[in-house]
Design a protein around this motif. Structure first.
Motif, PDB file in Angstrom:
ATOM      1  N   ARG A  89     -39.536  76.462 -25.122  1.00 22.50           N
ATOM      2  CA  ARG A  89     -38.996  77.833 -25.089  1.00 22.50           C
ATOM      3  C   ARG A  89     -37.473  77.788 -24.953  1.00 22.50           C
ATOM      4  NH1 ARG A  89     -43.639  81.512 -22.148  1.00 22.50           N
ATOM      5  NH2 ARG A  89     -45.369  80.199 -22.824  1.00 22.50           N
ATOM      6  N   GLN A  90     -36.990  76.944 -24.050  1.00 20.86           N
ATOM      7  CA  GLN A  90     -35.542  76.845 -23.832  1.00 20.86           C
ATOM      8  C   GLN A  90     -34.845  76.285 -25.082  1.00 20.86           C
ATOM      9  OE1 GLN A  90     -33.491  77.844 -21.334  1.00 20.86           O
ATOM     10  NE2 GLN A  90     -31.729  77.003 -22.411  1.00 20.86           N
ATOM     11  N   VAL A  91     -35.413  75.239 -25.661  1.00 22.52           N
ATOM     12  CA  VAL A  91     -34.765  74.598 -26.816  1.00 22.52           C
ATOM     13  C   VAL A  91     -34.746  75.543 -28.014  1.00 22.52           C
ATOM     14  CG1 VAL A  91     -34.947  72.666 -28.437  1.00 22.52           C
ATOM     15  CG2 VAL A  91     -35.208  72.263 -25.995  1.00 22.52           C
ATOM     16  N   LEU A  92     -35.833  76.265 -28.246  1.00 21.16           N
ATOM     17  CA  LEU A  92     -35.859  77.237 -29.347  1.00 21.16           C
ATOM     18  C   LEU A  92     -34.814  78.331 -29.124  1.00 21.16           C
ATOM     19  CD1 LEU A  92     -39.723  77.588 -29.837  1.00 21.16           C
ATOM     20  CD2 LEU A  92     -38.112  76.694 -31.540  1.00 21.16           C
ATOM     21  N   SER A  93     -34.638  78.722 -27.869  1.00 18.15           N
ATOM     22  CA  SER A  93     -33.728  79.839 -27.578  1.00 18.15           C
ATOM     23  C   SER A  93     -32.286  79.527 -27.963  1.00 18.15           C
ATOM     24  CB  SER A  93     -33.806  80.236 -26.091  1.00 18.15           C
ATOM     25  OG  SER A  93     -33.077  79.330 -25.293  1.00 18.15           O
ATOM     26  N   GLU A  94     -31.965  78.236 -28.041  1.00 12.67           N
ATOM     27  CA  GLU A  94     -30.594  77.829 -28.397  1.00 12.67           C
ATOM     28  C   GLU A  94     -30.227  78.260 -29.822  1.00 12.67           C
ATOM     29  OE1 GLU A  94     -28.567  76.026 -26.317  1.00 12.67           O
ATOM     30  OE2 GLU A  94     -26.943  75.519 -27.693  1.00 12.67           O
ATOM     31  N   PHE A  95     -31.215  78.283 -30.708  1.00 15.37           N
ATOM     32  CA  PHE A  95     -30.944  78.512 -32.137  1.00 15.37           C
ATOM     33  C   PHE A  95     -31.590  79.785 -32.666  1.00 15.37           C
ATOM     34  CE2 PHE A  95     -30.617  73.954 -31.390  1.00 15.37           C
ATOM     35  CZ  PHE A  95     -29.382  73.671 -31.959  1.00 15.37           C
ATOM     36  N   THR A  97     -32.337  84.217 -31.935  1.00 17.65           N
ATOM     37  CA  THR A  97     -31.865  85.367 -31.166  1.00 17.65           C
ATOM     38  C   THR A  97     -32.973  85.764 -30.199  1.00 17.65           C
ATOM     39  OG1 THR A  97     -32.775  87.064 -32.605  1.00 17.65           O
ATOM     40  CG2 THR A  97     -30.602  86.172 -33.192  1.00 17.65           C
ATOM     41  N   ASP A  98     -32.624  86.661 -29.279  1.00 11.91           N
ATOM     42  CA  ASP A  98     -33.636  87.150 -28.341  1.00 11.91           C
ATOM     43  C   ASP A  98     -34.812  87.786 -29.081  1.00 11.91           C
ATOM     44  OD1 ASP A  98     -32.106  86.327 -26.236  1.00 11.91           O
ATOM     45  OD2 ASP A  98     -31.510  88.337 -25.584  1.00 11.91           O
ATOM     46  N   GLU A  99     -34.516  88.384 -30.248  1.00 13.89           N
ATOM     47  CA  GLU A  99     -35.539  89.153 -30.997  1.00 13.89           C
ATOM     48  C   GLU A  99     -36.302  88.308 -32.011  1.00 13.89           C
ATOM     49  OE1 GLU A  99     -32.219  90.199 -30.948  1.00 13.89           O
ATOM     50  OE2 GLU A  99     -32.618  91.418 -29.166  1.00 13.89           O
ATOM     51  N   THR A 100     -35.934  87.050 -32.182  1.00 11.71           N
ATOM     52  CA  THR A 100     -36.620  86.234 -33.196  1.00 11.71           C
ATOM     53  C   THR A 100     -38.128  86.266 -32.974  1.00 11.71           C
ATOM     54  OG1 THR A 100     -34.723  84.774 -33.354  1.00 11.71           O
ATOM     55  CG2 THR A 100     -36.810  83.909 -34.196  1.00 11.71           C
ATOM     56  N   PRO A 101     -38.905  86.621 -34.014  1.00  9.99           N
ATOM     57  CA  PRO A 101     -40.352  86.659 -33.831  1.00  9.99           C
ATOM     58  C   PRO A 101     -40.959  85.259 -33.692  1.00  9.99           C
ATOM     59  CG  PRO A 101     -39.784  87.175 -36.103  1.00  9.99           C
ATOM     60  CD  PRO A 101     -38.494  87.062 -35.349  1.00  9.99           C
ATOM     61  N   VAL A 102     -41.893  85.155 -32.772  1.00 13.45           N
ATOM     62  CA  VAL A 102     -42.629  83.908 -32.569  1.00 13.45           C
ATOM     63  C   VAL A 102     -44.110  84.238 -32.696  1.00 13.45           C
ATOM     64  CG1 VAL A 102     -43.075  81.958 -31.016  1.00 13.45           C
ATOM     65  CG2 VAL A 102     -40.842  83.105 -30.954  1.00 13.45           C
ATOM     66  N   TYR A 103     -44.784  83.543 -33.615  1.00  9.16           N
ATOM     67  CA  TYR A 103     -46.212  83.774 -33.839  1.00  9.16           C
ATOM     68  C   TYR A 103     -46.998  82.620 -33.216  1.00  9.16           C
ATOM     69  CZ  TYR A 103     -44.262  87.125 -37.067  1.00  9.16           C
ATOM     70  OH  TYR A 103     -43.545  88.155 -37.606  1.00  9.16           O
ATOM     71  N   GLU A 118     -39.174  87.452 -24.803  1.00  9.26           N
ATOM     72  CA  GLU A 118     -40.416  87.652 -24.036  1.00  9.26           C
ATOM     73  C   GLU A 118     -40.950  86.329 -23.496  1.00  9.26           C
ATOM     74  OE1 GLU A 118     -42.487  91.619 -26.003  1.00  9.26           O
ATOM     75  OE2 GLU A 118     -43.289  89.643 -26.508  1.00  9.26           O
ATOM     76  N   LEU A 119     -40.770  85.275 -24.297  1.00  8.99           N
ATOM     77  CA  LEU A 119     -41.291  83.973 -23.866  1.00  8.99           C
ATOM     78  C   LEU A 119     -40.469  83.371 -22.734  1.00  8.99           C
ATOM     79  CD1 LEU A 119     -42.159  82.311 -27.298  1.00  8.99           C
ATOM     80  CD2 LEU A 119     -43.773  82.882 -25.482  1.00  8.99           C
ATOM     81  N   LEU A 120     -39.169  83.642 -22.753  1.00  6.12           N
ATOM     82  CA  LEU A 120     -38.313  83.042 -21.717  1.00  6.12           C
ATOM     83  C   LEU A 120     -37.206  84.016 -21.316  1.00  6.12           C
ATOM     84  CD1 LEU A 120     -38.083  80.443 -20.068  1.00  6.12           C
ATOM     85  CD2 LEU A 120     -36.433  79.619 -21.749  1.00  6.12           C
ATOM     86  N   PRO A 121     -37.571  85.042 -20.545  1.00  4.03           N
ATOM     87  CA  PRO A 121     -36.537  85.983 -20.121  1.00  4.03           C
ATOM     88  C   PRO A 121     -35.491  85.291 -19.240  1.00  4.03           C
ATOM     89  CG  PRO A 121     -38.703  86.567 -19.202  1.00  4.03           C
ATOM     90  CD  PRO A 121     -38.893  85.348 -20.036  1.00  4.03           C
ATOM     91  N   TYR A 122     -34.290  85.770 -19.324  1.00  3.74           N
ATOM     92  CA  TYR A 122     -33.201  85.255 -18.496  1.00  3.74           C
ATOM     93  C   TYR A 122     -32.981  83.749 -18.721  1.00  3.74           C
ATOM     94  CZ  TYR A 122     -29.928  85.571 -14.606  1.00  3.74           C
ATOM     95  OH  TYR A 122     -28.791  85.557 -13.858  1.00  3.74           O
TER      96      TYR A 122
END
Ligand code: THU
Length: 133
Positions: A89-95, A97-103, A118-122
């Motif tokens: 979750r953290q590594v994906l968040s680097e590249f 946006t907050d809104e990027t859809p994850v299925y 939603e997966l990793l708030p804050y």
């Protein structure tokens, strides 16, 4: 959700190297260039060195010059849609946006749609670093 991309995530799981957990995971990332990258989990006899499918796909893509992603698909041989680990979750968040859809996909390709936030708030962000990068 695009069915074809979900199927590519399932296909990616077939390459998983999982002699220890026997748990195959596949991931698909749609990159900023439009290219699609697949990844699988790769385990190791030194268990802690195992790499998750999501990070395999992400590192493949970034090493090919990608710096952003518009969608993430994660497939697991699970009854319910898979829940990705905190490190991914953290590594994906680097590249993303907050809104990027994850299925999140189950073994039957039942999908749950969520977002990076939603997966990793804050989550920890590069802008939290006190630098000019
Ligand atoms: N795994 C992933 O590849 N992605 C996830 O989101 C959860 C866990 C892998 C790591 C390990 O190879 C196996 O699943 C069991 O934990």
């Amino acid at each position: 959700m695009e069915r074809k991309l979900a199927e590519l995530a399932k296909e990616a799981a077939k390459s998983a190297y999982v002699p220890y957990s026997h748990f195959q995971v596949g991931a698909v990332l749609v990159a900023g260039s439009g290219k699609v990258y697949q990844g699988c989990n790769v385990e190791n006899a030194s268990y802690g060195l195992s790499n998750c499918a999501e990070r395999t796909a992400l590192f493949k893509a970034v090493s090919e010059g990608e710096t952003s992603f518009s969608a993430v698909y994660i497939y697991g041989e699970t009854l319910e849609p898979i829940s990705p680990c905190g490190a991914c979750r953290q590594v994906l968040s680097e590249f993303c946006t907050d809104e990027t859809p994850v299925y999140l996909l189950s073994k039957d390709l039942e999908a749950m749609e969520t977002t990076i936030l939603e997966l990793l708030p804050y989550h920890f962000k590069k802008t939290d670093l006190n630098t000019n990068v």
